[in-house]
Design an enzyme around this catalytic site. Structure first.
Site, PDB file in Angstrom:
ATOM      1  N   HIS B 181       0.906  -1.175   0.000  1.00  0.00           N
ATOM      2  CA  HIS B 181       0.000   0.000   0.000  1.00  0.00           C
ATOM      3  C   HIS B 181       0.931   1.208   0.000  1.00  0.00           C
ATOM      4  CE1 HIS B 181      -3.049   2.884   1.227  1.00  0.00           C
ATOM      5  NE2 HIS B 181      -2.410   3.154   2.336  1.00  0.00           N
ATOM      6  N   HIS B 234      -3.557  -0.151  -5.769  1.00  0.00           N
ATOM      7  CA  HIS B 234      -4.356   1.072  -5.989  1.00  0.00           C
ATOM      8  C   HIS B 234      -3.502   2.340  -6.179  1.00  0.00           C
ATOM      9  CE1 HIS B 234      -5.231   0.600  -1.375  1.00  0.00           C
ATOM     10  NE2 HIS B 234      -4.045   1.098  -1.519  1.00  0.00           N
ATOM     11  N   ASP B 307     -10.753  -3.220  -4.994  1.00  0.00           N
ATOM     12  CA  ASP B 307     -10.368  -2.536  -3.756  1.00  0.00           C
ATOM     13  C   ASP B 307     -11.572  -2.390  -2.829  1.00  0.00           C
ATOM     14  OD1 ASP B 307      -8.448  -1.546  -2.104  1.00  0.00           O
ATOM     15  OD2 ASP B 307      -8.439   0.481  -2.942  1.00  0.00           O
TER      16      ASP B 307
END
Lengths: 316, 424
Positions: B181, B234, B307
């Site tokens: 992340h 993401h 997500d």
């Protein structure tokens, strides 16, 4: 005083951003009339008779709460103060729970202060009352901007064309944001002055000039507006020490000399004397209008309550 | 199991470039054949699919499920319903649950729960570090044996450079990769929106976009150092995508995905303090959204993941900075992706590849293809059918869609898992 158009069309006062100059001008005119009324010692206790005003403060405040209380009482409202300590919020009561409680109490006017930006807007979606934002996080404090503008207008005779320097911790200041929106809307030249660590990102996009040197920022200013520097900003490392801050961004006689000779000094209070402002200036009746700001605060809040109550009557 | 015949569908197989109107025959849960003249085998169930598209079931690289620990938000069973309605037949579940999936038994628990749904292949990630706390490496070998698909700390960045170095190195021994992340936590701390004019106006604490790109830059350097494979989840900024593009050109083992909010919405969606649009990473300015679209088109981005981050009303009905980040995404994955086809940014097969064969290849799985002999994981959809996303009416438990109110073109009509209809 009557108006040909709705002053606060959505029935709340959540922010200055979005208000048009005629709305702001009308609010200031009405507030001016209340300032005169207050000085005459008269009251107008029939205007909000039978209306319930609740001061809902999630953050401690003596000054603003008292000001709203006085404004409500002078117009005849039943005023109730609810201080919601952070501990009961931590017990799990959410804003939504609070809104449901208030609806059950048939509150007409709700004055809200909250540490979170957007909390009054969230409440406004859920309560039947008209909501007045009395300061939300680092977002806005609209009645403070109104009282500041009224104070300036009374002292300077106008707003348009004035140069206003807003100094200090602009980043965390809801007072600064509301003032920037109001003063730029009224065609003032607005400057923000402070170290880069205390100025918000993209500040110039709000229509202000940015200064990191206080002398340059004050040069030729008609109004010097100081902001409160909270102590935790020092521990958060945004400024290294209070003595350094005062040296470079505290208002003293030497720095004030850069502004116009008749420049007025403002502060939303409570002041940190010796951190952002020297006592000699804060207490100088020739320069400081801090006392008048408090007086205009009551008048502006009366005007806002009056305008919102007109809409309440319309809805009945 | 009786035979299943899709008659007259527009077959779309991004793996081979197939785009033709034909029949597809399923026998014993496998794709037996497809072509123009398959006839009508006796007893076969015929699905009249004229005017509809038939594609491989979607492979979702990244979804959070509440289970174990947050079943009030979503369970594996409710996530399976939402996935089926979204045309997803394989998805990878994040390990930062409560407890974290840092033990083989927990990985097996999630696998078994996934099998029990009967509707999808649920592949858990293993925790990259014990407890997903970013300190000590988890047991990658044992977790792999138990069925962990790869390693990540989910929504938490692996902040410490040495820990990330070790993770990338150690994962190589088990032929696996580490999903990051990408957000420098010391810079993002306390932030609720992308730093800039909008956050300033709303009075919200900002997260500078550099928090993403600096973590991407660091981890690319660590991939170079270790020879390991880092996958960025993401990705949302043009600056980070430029770094990834350059790393790929250099030949490093660097891959990435993005999620529909980052190419369909920009930061203005949080105006009026809409907490359903509070995501992590936060929505970005329009220039970044456009950079994400460009990176989808040029192949810099390897996959589109839902997500999916289920949150309930109590998580979201709060002042913006206090509300939980995350958006529901399973049911809208296909529709939002197809919007980029309808908008002219992506070719249809390229858009579908990002949802099927590309993530499957990244995971080393044989799914996401219309190959003969492959499991009949299929999605049948109407490319043109309009619908509106409505929070409160979404399949599954989570209703926190950042796309609430969005009108879409392209809707799932039916979903099949190994030849069994699981939706429609």
């Amino acid at each position: 005083m009557s108006f040909s158009f709705p002053i606060l069309p959505d029935g709340h006062l959540l922010a200055i951003e979005g208000l048009e100059p005629p709305h702001i001008g009308a609010l200031l005119d009405l507030a001016e009339s209340y300032a005169l009324l207050n000085r005459s010692g008269k009251t107008q206790r029939d205007l909000l008779k039978g209306r319930t005003l609740i001061n809902l403060f999630f953050e401690d405040s003596t000054r603003t709460r008292t000001s709203f209380e006085l404004a409500g009482k002078r117009l005849g409202a039943d005023v109730i103060n609810m201080s919601v300590s952070t501990s009961s919020v931590n017990k799990g009561e959410t804003l939504i729970d609070t809104a449901q409680t208030l609806n059950a109490m048939h509150c007409d006017l709700l004055v809200v202060r909250h540490a979170q930006s957007g909390a009054p807007a969230l409440l406004a979606q859920k309560v039947s009352a008209s909501v007045i934002n009395a300061g939300d996080g680092t977002h806005e404090h609209p009645t403070q901007a109104l009282l500041d503008a009224l104070t300036i207008r009374r002292r300077k005779g106008r707003l348009e064309g004035l140069t206003v320097a807003i100094c200090g911790d602009v980043l965390h200041s809801r007072v600064a944001r509301s003032n920037i929106h109001l003063l730029t809307a009224m065609n003032c030249r607005v400057r923000v002055v402070g170290p880069p660590t205390l100025l918000p990102a993209e500040a110039t996009r709000l229509g202000v000039e940015v200064f990191h040197d206080m002398r340059a920022g004050l040069a030729g200013a008609d109004v010097v507006m100081m902001l409160r520097l909270q102590k935790e900003r020092m521990t958060g490392g945004l400024v290294p020490s209070s003595r350094e801050f005062f040296r470079f961004y505290g208002l003293d006689r030497e720095k004030l000399a850069w502004a116009k000779p008749d420049a007025i000094v403002m502060h939303p209070g409570p002041m940190n004397r010796g951190i952002e402002i020297d006592s000699a200036i804060a207490d100088d009746p020739e320069r400081s209008v801090i006392g008048e700001q408090v007086e205009m605060g009551v008048a502006c809040r009366m005007a806002v309550l009056d305008v919102l109550a007109r809409d309440l009557r319309r809805n009945v | 199991m009786t035979d299943l015949l899709f008659a007259g569908a527009r077959l779309l197989d991004p793996a081979t470039g197939l785009d033709t109107t034909a029949d597809l025959l399923v026998r014993d849960g496998l794709i037996l054949d497809h072509g123009a003249n398959l006839g009508r085998p006796e007893g076969a169930t015929v699905i009249a699919a004229e005017g509809l598209c038939l594609a491989p079931g979607l492979v979702d690289l990244r979804a959070d499920i509440g289970e174990p620990g947050h079943e009030h938000r979503e369970t594996i069973a409710s996530a399976a319903l939402a996935a089926a309605a979204g045309g997803i037949t394989t998805f990878c579940a994040l390990p930062d649950t409560d407890p974290a999936l840092d033990d083989p038994a927990l990985v097996q628990f999630v696998l078994r729960k996934g099998e029990a749904t009967g509707g999808l292949t649920l592949l858990p990630y293993g925790a990259a570090t014990k407890g997903c706390t970013g300190k000590e490496l988890a047991e990658y070998g044992l977790l792999r044996e138990a069925g962990a698909i790869a390693f990540t700390d989910g929504r938490r960045p692996i902040a410490n450079a040495r820990t990330m170095r070790l993770a990338l190195s150690y994962a190589r021994a088990f032929g696996s990769f580490v999903v990051q992340h990408p957000e420098e936590p010391s810079l993002a701390q306390g932030g609720a929106a992308t730093e800039g004019e909008l956050a300033t106006r709303l009075g919200l604490p900002g997260i500078p976009p550099a928090a993403e790109s600096m973590m991407v830059q660091r981890d690319i350097a660590l991939a170079r150092l270790t020879g390991g494979h880092v996958h960025f989840a993401h990705v949302s900024t043009g600056a980070a995508l430029a770094l990834i593009r350059a790393a790929k050109a250099e030949g490093l083992r660097v891959t990435c995905d993005t999620a529909p909010p980052y190419f369909d919405l920009n930061e203005t969606a949080i105006g009026d303090y809409r907490t359903y649009a509070k995501l992590s990473p936060p929505l970005r300015p329009e220039a970044d959204r456009q950079a994400v679209v460009a990176a989808l088109a040029d192949g810099t981005i390897d996959a589109i993941a839902s997500d999916h981050q289920p949150r309930d009303a109590d998580d979201k009905r709060l002042p913006f900075a206090q509300a939980e980040a995350g958006g529901a995404g399973l049911a809208t994955l296909l529709g939002i992706t197809l919007a980029r086809f309808h908008g002219g940014d992506l070719k249809l097969l390229d858009a579908l590849a990002l949802l099927t064969v590309k993530p499957a290849t990244l995971l080393g799985l044989p799914v996401g293809r219309l190959a003969k002999g492959a499991a009949a994981d299929l999605v049948l959809f109407d490319l043109e059918r309009g619908w509106q996303v409505k929070a409160g009416q979404l399949p599954g438990k989570a209703q926190n869609s950042p796309f609430d109110g969005r009108a879409l073109e392209g809707r799932v009509v039916g979903t099949w898992k190994a030849g069994r209809r699981v939706f429609g």
